[in-house]
Design a protein around this motif. Sequence first.
Motif, PDB file in Angstrom:
ATOM      1  N   GLN A  15     -22.241 107.295  38.876  1.00  0.00           N
ATOM      2  CA  GLN A  15     -21.198 107.146  37.786  1.00  0.00           C
ATOM      3  C   GLN A  15     -21.365 105.815  36.954  1.00  0.00           C
ATOM      4  O   GLN A  15     -21.085 106.266  35.692  1.00  0.00           O
ATOM      5  N   TYR A  16     -21.756 104.721  37.432  1.00  0.00           N
ATOM      6  CA  TYR A  16     -21.917 103.505  36.575  1.00  0.00           C
ATOM      7  C   TYR A  16     -23.104 103.806  35.446  1.00  0.00           C
ATOM      8  O   TYR A  16     -22.886 103.057  34.456  1.00  0.00           O
ATOM      9  N   GLY A 125     -23.743  98.935  34.406  1.00  0.00           N
ATOM     10  CA  GLY A 125     -22.841  99.677  34.298  1.00  0.00           C
ATOM     11  C   GLY A 125     -22.647 100.294  32.800  1.00  0.00           C
ATOM     12  O   GLY A 125     -23.110  99.768  31.881  1.00  0.00           O
ATOM     13  N   TYR A 126     -21.548 101.218  32.666  1.00  0.00           N
ATOM     14  CA  TYR A 126     -21.387 101.565  31.180  1.00  0.00           C
ATOM     15  C   TYR A 126     -20.186 100.742  30.730  1.00  0.00           C
ATOM     16  O   TYR A 126     -19.467 100.125  30.983  1.00  0.00           O
TER      17      TYR A 126
ATOM     18  N   TYR B 135     -13.987  96.592  38.717  1.00  0.00           N
ATOM     19  CA  TYR B 135     -15.625  96.182  38.622  1.00  0.00           C
ATOM     20  C   TYR B 135     -16.130  96.046  37.215  1.00  0.00           C
ATOM     21  O   TYR B 135     -16.457  95.007  36.947  1.00  0.00           O
ATOM     22  N   PHE B 136     -15.043  96.447  36.363  1.00  0.00           N
ATOM     23  CA  PHE B 136     -15.235  96.317  34.858  1.00  0.00           C
ATOM     24  C   PHE B 136     -14.403  95.284  34.176  1.00  0.00           C
ATOM     25  O   PHE B 136     -14.553  95.163  33.048  1.00  0.00           O
TER      26      PHE B 136
END
Lengths: 132, 368
Positions: A15-16, A125-126, B135-136
């Motif tokens: 996903q990331y 990640g994105y 997380y972001f």
Amino acid sequence: MKHESVPIYWRNIPQYYRLVAKRCKKCGATYFPPVVRCRCGSLELENVELPREGKLVEFTVLYQVGTDFLKQKPLIIGIVELANGVRVTGQIIDAQPNKLTPGTKVETVFRRVVVDGKHGLVMYGYKFRPVE
Amino acid sequence: MKDVYIVGAALHPVGRHYGKNIDDMAAEVLEKAIGDAGVDVDAVLVASSTAELAERQQLLGSYILESLGLNKTPAFRVENGDGSGGAAISMAYGLLKSEEYNCVAVVGVDKPNDVLSNQQQDIYAAVVDTYFERYFGVTPLSQAALMAKMYLKKYEYRYEDLAQWALLMHNNGVGNPYAYLRRQVKLEDAVNSELVSEPLRLYDIGPLADGAAAAVLCNNRKDGPRLLSVSASTNSTPFNAREDYDVLYSLRDASQLAFKKAKITPRDIATAEVHDSFSILGVLAVEGLGMAQKGGALAAVKDGALPVNLSGGLKSRGNVLGATGVYQLVEVAWQLLGREFKRVDGSYGVIHSMGGVDRFSTVAVVAL
């Protein structure tokens, strides 16, 4: 409490890294974050990669951040609608907030998200950046 | 099924209580509430959002009862983020309605000031999705800010209109002896306060504060206000996939059911305590309860006479996280009775307790 644990991160790499979502084989609904059961009741879901192009729905400049992001503040947090209509919430980078508006075209990029200085762990990640 | 009454209650002043442990603070109000009720309780439900994160304490109920010498009484911990208080009330109501128990105490407690303010942000952010939001760097504050931005645009309000919420809350909080920030504020204070997640400023946030509240609910005694109905709902749609950003779905679903069961309408509400962890969420809660039309809450606030958060809400009373719902229940009961608060003109009060940004809501209807 600070950064995510390594197993949590490792589990979510599809996903990331590649925005892997779940699509219902029966009704076509797509879920990101992925789900176990579709709202239509079907349990037959397959992995699909989301498109990398999209547009900004709305954004905010966040000044009060958690301990992982103190060095990066302020963060721009936005809701992005990808080309197939699926929405993702995440960081908007390489952008001037005063030049962003709903509708701004963005693309998915692969970036460093969290760095744990103590153990040298770097997690990726994105994120999204405006396209000219 | 037997009716449920609020037969005893107690509140701890909200603030920074560095000199007390979490279990001692909870035990203090529980002892007072049980004394107020004059009954023995069969079970205790403990609502706390951050006991593990701020205090590293699990099994909190056992330690609270140890402090009171209450052996053998079962104690259950309920955690639904900052909506834990409402969730515990909902569970207590179910236990009493089933007649498994006759008298149940609900105690809410949290001590966010036992950690540093940066760590508080991490702890509060535990209510968002840990894998795809936290997380972001996404936090409840940033989600509320996005909702505020969309709401102000859609209904053509200015930030100054939203700042009226803080003014109303501070105005109300002056009359609450248990409130954290008991002072009136000026519009320019709010408008010039620090930008935290635009358009939201410091005055749009309910300050995290230490607190404990307890209520004793019984189905075999007819003292005090009656708990007419309690309903709860989860909104399982992720933030990114919401259909609308100006509707609190968990509140809508819980309130429709609670109003139906209580056989009341929004017009019957004499007093409501809603979960305004961020100003915009209070605004949306007022609309969700039907106390103002969609897009009309800020206009109603400006007109005055909106009987919402007479305690001062999370902005002035303080955001006591998992204890908030229990504070709200006691506040509404006491406002209906005219005990320690100015008596409200009417017989029905409503509480709205919410976990996260519209992830979970409890709506309870209280009648005198």
